[in-house]
Design a protein around this motif. Structure first.
Motif, PDB file in Angstrom:
ATOM      1  N   SER A 276      -1.002  -2.771  -8.271  1.00  0.00           N
ATOM      2  CA  SER A 276      -1.882  -1.725  -8.793  1.00  0.00           C
ATOM      3  C   SER A 276      -3.368  -2.034  -8.598  1.00  0.00           C
TER       4      SER A 276
ATOM      5  N   PHE B 154       0.779  -1.233   0.000  1.00  0.00           N
ATOM      6  CA  PHE B 154       0.000   0.000   0.000  1.00  0.00           C
ATOM      7  C   PHE B 154       0.814   1.289   0.000  1.00  0.00           C
TER       8      PHE B 154
ATOM      9  N   ARG C 248      -4.268  -1.415  -4.985  1.00  0.00           N
ATOM     10  CA  ARG C 248      -4.231   0.015  -4.666  1.00  0.00           C
ATOM     11  C   ARG C 248      -5.422   0.752  -5.263  1.00  0.00           C
TER      12      ARG C 248
ATOM     13  N   THR D 101      -8.417  -0.035  -3.115  1.00  0.00           N
ATOM     14  CA  THR D 101      -8.324   0.690  -1.852  1.00  0.00           C
ATOM     15  C   THR D 101      -8.685   2.155  -2.033  1.00  0.00           C
TER      16      THR D 101
END
Length: 70
Positions: free
Chosen positions: A45, A33, A48, A51
């Motif tokens: 990726s 992260f 992320r 998220t």
């Protein structure tokens, strides 16, 4: 008293286990992260992006919620 040849005190084993179970997950979370892997696509990726979407949905208001504020 039995001498098994180990000069380390018993707390070293406890500390080793505690550090193992805290440092390894911390390093994994950091690498997934927070670490800067550059602008190109990389293996983390998708995680992320997911998220970021989740954070944006969590910290933003829906149209209904925004109308309640006004």
């Amino acid at each position: 008293e039995q001498d098994d040849g180990d000069f380390r005190p018993p707390w070293v084993y406890s500390a080793s286990h505690i550090l193992t179970y805290t440092l390894i997950p911390t390093a994994i979370v950091y690498c997934v992260f927070l670490a800067d892997w550059g602008e190109r696509e990389h293996v983390f990726s998708p995680v992320r992006r997911w998220t970021m979407k989740y954070k944006e949905s969590f910290f933003s208001l829906s149209p209904d919620e925004a109308s309640l504020i006004e």
